[in-house]
Design a protein around this motif. Structure first.
Motif, PDB file in Angstrom:
ATOM      1  N   LYS A   7      13.151  -4.233   6.050  1.00 32.04           N
ATOM      2  CA  LYS A   7      11.855  -4.481   6.683  1.00 32.04           C
ATOM      3  C   LYS A   7      10.813  -3.506   6.154  1.00 32.04           C
ATOM      4  O   LYS A   7       9.682  -3.897   5.832  1.00 32.04           O
ATOM      5  CB  LYS A   7      11.999  -4.349   8.198  1.00 32.04           C
ATOM      6  CG  LYS A   7      10.704  -4.611   8.957  1.00 32.04           C
ATOM      7  CD  LYS A   7      10.930  -4.503  10.465  1.00 32.04           C
ATOM      8  CE  LYS A   7       9.629  -4.690  11.244  1.00 32.04           C
ATOM      9  NZ  LYS A   7       9.851  -4.582  12.712  1.00 32.04           N
ATOM     10  N   GLY A   8      11.172  -2.228   6.046  1.00 31.45           N
ATOM     11  CA  GLY A   8      10.224  -1.235   5.539  1.00 31.45           C
ATOM     12  C   GLY A   8       9.811  -1.524   4.112  1.00 31.45           C
ATOM     13  O   GLY A   8       8.620  -1.428   3.762  1.00 31.45           O
ATOM     14  N   ALA A   9      10.780  -1.911   3.274  1.00 29.91           N
ATOM     15  CA  ALA A   9      10.468  -2.236   1.882  1.00 29.91           C
ATOM     16  C   ALA A   9       9.547  -3.447   1.798  1.00 29.91           C
ATOM     17  O   ALA A   9       8.607  -3.475   0.987  1.00 29.91           O
ATOM     18  CB  ALA A   9      11.759  -2.496   1.104  1.00 29.91           C
ATOM     19  N   ALA A  10       9.789  -4.432   2.645  1.00 32.35           N
ATOM     20  CA  ALA A  10       8.959  -5.644   2.630  1.00 32.35           C
ATOM     21  C   ALA A  10       7.509  -5.318   2.968  1.00 32.35           C
ATOM     22  O   ALA A  10       6.579  -5.796   2.300  1.00 32.35           O
ATOM     23  CB  ALA A  10       9.520  -6.671   3.618  1.00 32.35           C
ATOM     24  N   TYR A  11       7.308  -4.493   3.995  1.00 32.79           N
ATOM     25  CA  TYR A  11       5.928  -4.166   4.377  1.00 32.79           C
ATOM     26  C   TYR A  11       5.255  -3.248   3.363  1.00 32.79           C
ATOM     27  O   TYR A  11       4.046  -3.386   3.107  1.00 32.79           O
ATOM     28  CB  TYR A  11       5.902  -3.574   5.782  1.00 32.79           C
ATOM     29  CG  TYR A  11       5.886  -4.647   6.840  1.00 32.79           C
ATOM     30  CD1 TYR A  11       4.704  -5.310   7.179  1.00 32.79           C
ATOM     31  CD2 TYR A  11       7.056  -5.052   7.471  1.00 32.79           C
ATOM     32  CE1 TYR A  11       4.693  -6.322   8.129  1.00 32.79           C
ATOM     33  CE2 TYR A  11       7.059  -6.066   8.425  1.00 32.79           C
ATOM     34  CZ  TYR A  11       5.862  -6.693   8.747  1.00 32.79           C
ATOM     35  OH  TYR A  11       5.850  -7.712   9.686  1.00 32.79           O
ATOM     36  N   ASN A  12       6.007  -2.351   2.757  1.00 33.27           N
ATOM     37  CA  ASN A  12       5.418  -1.512   1.705  1.00 33.27           C
ATOM     38  C   ASN A  12       4.923  -2.371   0.546  1.00 33.27           C
ATOM     39  O   ASN A  12       3.813  -2.165   0.021  1.00 33.27           O
ATOM     40  CB  ASN A  12       6.439  -0.497   1.196  1.00 33.27           C
ATOM     41  CG  ASN A  12       6.689   0.628   2.188  1.00 33.27           C
ATOM     42  OD1 ASN A  12       5.853   0.891   3.054  1.00 33.27           O
ATOM     43  ND2 ASN A  12       7.829   1.280   2.070  1.00 33.27           N
ATOM     44  N   LEU A  13       5.738  -3.348   0.152  1.00 26.93           N
ATOM     45  CA  LEU A  13       5.328  -4.247  -0.928  1.00 26.93           C
ATOM     46  C   LEU A  13       4.141  -5.110  -0.509  1.00 26.93           C
ATOM     47  O   LEU A  13       3.234  -5.370  -1.302  1.00 26.93           O
ATOM     48  CB  LEU A  13       6.507  -5.149  -1.335  1.00 26.93           C
ATOM     49  CG  LEU A  13       7.606  -4.483  -2.159  1.00 26.93           C
ATOM     50  CD1 LEU A  13       8.829  -5.399  -2.257  1.00 26.93           C
ATOM     51  CD2 LEU A  13       7.096  -4.172  -3.570  1.00 26.93           C
ATOM     52  N   SER A  14       4.138  -5.548   0.750  1.00 25.43           N
ATOM     53  CA  SER A  14       3.055  -6.427   1.198  1.00 25.43           C
ATOM     54  C   SER A  14       1.720  -5.691   1.198  1.00 25.43           C
ATOM     55  O   SER A  14       0.678  -6.270   0.843  1.00 25.43           O
ATOM     56  CB  SER A  14       3.348  -6.978   2.598  1.00 25.43           C
ATOM     57  OG  SER A  14       3.060  -6.025   3.607  1.00 25.43           O
ATOM     58  N   TYR A  15       1.716  -4.407   1.565  1.00 33.29           N
ATOM     59  CA  TYR A  15       0.483  -3.636   1.561  1.00 33.29           C
ATOM     60  C   TYR A  15      -0.011  -3.409   0.133  1.00 33.29           C
ATOM     61  O   TYR A  15      -1.225  -3.429  -0.131  1.00 33.29           O
ATOM     62  CB  TYR A  15       0.696  -2.281   2.252  1.00 33.29           C
ATOM     63  CG  TYR A  15       1.137  -2.379   3.696  1.00 33.29           C
ATOM     64  CD1 TYR A  15       0.657  -3.392   4.528  1.00 33.29           C
ATOM     65  CD2 TYR A  15       2.032  -1.454   4.227  1.00 33.29           C
ATOM     66  CE1 TYR A  15       1.072  -3.479   5.844  1.00 33.29           C
ATOM     67  CE2 TYR A  15       2.445  -1.537   5.548  1.00 33.29           C
ATOM     68  CZ  TYR A  15       1.961  -2.556   6.353  1.00 33.29           C
ATOM     69  OH  TYR A  15       2.378  -2.643   7.664  1.00 33.29           O
ATOM     70  N   ALA A  16       0.920  -3.208  -0.787  1.00 37.05           N
ATOM     71  CA  ALA A  16       0.534  -2.962  -2.175  1.00 37.05           C
ATOM     72  C   ALA A  16       0.065  -4.230  -2.871  1.00 37.05           C
ATOM     73  O   ALA A  16      -0.862  -4.202  -3.682  1.00 37.05           O
ATOM     74  CB  ALA A  16       1.707  -2.354  -2.939  1.00 37.05           C
ATOM     75  N   LEU A  17       0.713  -5.368  -2.525  1.00 31.72           N
ATOM     76  CA  LEU A  17       0.431  -6.625  -3.229  1.00 31.72           C
ATOM     77  C   LEU A  17      -0.509  -7.544  -2.454  1.00 31.72           C
ATOM     78  O   LEU A  17      -0.897  -8.594  -2.957  1.00 31.72           O
ATOM     79  CB  LEU A  17       1.747  -7.360  -3.510  1.00 31.72           C
ATOM     80  CG  LEU A  17       2.761  -6.590  -4.371  1.00 31.72           C
ATOM     81  CD1 LEU A  17       4.073  -7.365  -4.465  1.00 31.72           C
ATOM     82  CD2 LEU A  17       2.198  -6.327  -5.766  1.00 31.72           C
ATOM     83  N   HIS A  18      -0.829  -7.157  -1.210  1.00 33.34           N
ATOM     84  CA  HIS A  18      -1.738  -7.953  -0.365  1.00 33.34           C
ATOM     85  C   HIS A  18      -1.204  -9.373  -0.151  1.00 33.34           C
ATOM     86  O   HIS A  18      -1.900 -10.368  -0.354  1.00 33.34           O
ATOM     87  CB  HIS A  18      -3.146  -7.993  -0.979  1.00 33.34           C
ATOM     88  CG  HIS A  18      -3.709  -6.635  -1.250  1.00 33.34           C
ATOM     89  ND1 HIS A  18      -4.119  -5.779  -0.246  1.00 33.34           N
ATOM     90  CD2 HIS A  18      -3.899  -5.959  -2.423  1.00 33.34           C
ATOM     91  CE1 HIS A  18      -4.554  -4.648  -0.774  1.00 33.34           C
ATOM     92  NE2 HIS A  18      -4.427  -4.726  -2.090  1.00 33.34           N
ATOM     93  N   VAL A  19       0.078  -9.430   0.260  1.00 33.04           N
ATOM     94  CA  VAL A  19       0.706 -10.719   0.580  1.00 33.04           C
ATOM     95  C   VAL A  19       1.326 -10.617   1.970  1.00 33.04           C
ATOM     96  O   VAL A  19       1.648  -9.522   2.435  1.00 33.04           O
ATOM     97  CB  VAL A  19       1.780 -11.097  -0.465  1.00 33.04           C
ATOM     98  CG1 VAL A  19       1.145 -11.280  -1.839  1.00 33.04           C
ATOM     99  CG2 VAL A  19       2.903 -10.061  -0.521  1.00 33.04           C
TER     100      VAL A  19
END
Length: 314
Positions: free
Chosen positions: A93-105
């Motif tokens: 879950k943490g990895a998913a949100y970190n990626l989402s903030y960086a990629l804006h998805v």
């Protein structure tokens, strides 16, 4: 072509997958967590440590496919219930949100149970949004379920579960005692292929639920005596699980003609798949099995689910 990343950090596997809008899994990577020989499992802290170590190299392998992804699906909890919590899932879950903030998805959160269901649905997307039955057989789960939908979210209810240990735990505990590496399903299946049909386990007396604690006690006692071949014990365990499925599933008043999804690592076993397929068809249900490759823990369902949720939101 839109792409969607799936992440799953379950009890014994770190995994990620990429699904695209043409209906294909473009890539899938997983690492099975390390368990010491003779051990029956891992602590949650050990799971978290190994997931944290495993996820970066998995995502690195998939990095050529992560350009311009449109969404991320992740297992955030075991089941979609307020009391369902497991620290291992927080790594994904943490990895998913970190990626989402960086990629804006966007991130679409699913339960691990839903991830398994969607791994089968990825090959039959017409099931999305329709009610179905499901059996989930894994190391820690032995559930027969009924699923309806609240919008784009599954509403899963339990019809039957395990009274004590699950079929997966039965297999693993016996397998460890036979000297097999944990998790033991694959190696126990190989052993069973050389069985002579001479080892039989009495049925459990528990009604209205699966129960393998008593049978496991008998098998462990027989292993200690050295009277039976390992191959015959392995075959007897699988035969007993098949008979338990036949006995208990026939007590549930299923609605005929309904889809029935069968998932979980235990159902990577070809003998049990064939046995369950025959039972479901005799009950006039329509079986949908995840392929053996994605029956065990993996992230393909979350990747497919992210695509379907993204599509539904447009």
């Amino acid at each position: 072509m839109a792409r969607f990343l799936g992440i799953d950090t379950s009890c014994y596997t770190t995994s990620a997958a990429v699904y695209d809008s043409s209906g294909k899994i473009l890539g899938e990577e997983r690492i099975v967590l390390s368990v010491k020989q003779g051990s029956r499992g891992l602590s949650q802290s050990n799971m978290v440590f190994q997931h944290t170590k495993n996820l970066p190299p998995i995502l690195q392998k998939l990095s050529p496919l992560l350009q311009d992804i449109d969404g991320i699906g992740v297992s955030s909890f075991p089941r979609r219930r307020a009391d369902s919590y497991m620290p291992a899932f927080l790594v994904g879950k943490g990895a998913a949100y970190n990626l989402s903030y960086a990629l804006h998805v966007p991130v679409y959160e699913f339960s691990h149970q839903e991830n398994h269901a969607m791994a089968a649905m990825a090959k039959a997307p017409a099931l999305w949004g329709k009610p179905f039955y499901m059996i989930h057989m894994s190391g820690g789960t032995m559930d027969v379920l009924s699923a309806s939908w609240k919008g784009e979210v599954m509403d899963i209810r339990t019809l039957m579960d395990s009274k004590d240990i699950t079929a997966g735990q039965f297999i693993d505990r016996v397998g460890v005692s036979l000297g097999l590496p944990f998790p033991c399903g694959r190696e126990l299946e190989k052993l069973a292929l050389s069985g002579h049909g001479t080892y039989h386990i009495p049925r459990s007396s528990v009604k209205g639920a699966f129960s393998f604690s008593g049978p496991e006690t008998k098998v462990q006692r027989d292993i200690r005596t050295g009277t039976y071949r390992k191959e015959d014990i392995a075959e007897g365990v699988l035969e007993h699980i098949g008979k338990a499925l036949d006995k208990e599933l026939r007590t549930i008043p299923f609605k005929e003609g309904m889809p029935f999804i069968a998932v979980g690592g235990v159902l990577a076993n070809r003998y049990l798949r064939k046995r369950l397929d025959g039972i479901l068809r005799s009950l006039h249900l329509v079986p949908y099995f995840a392929s053996p490759e994605v029956s065990s823990d993996n992230a393909t369902g979350n990747a497919f689910g992210a695509f379907m949720r993204h599509k539904g939101s447009r």
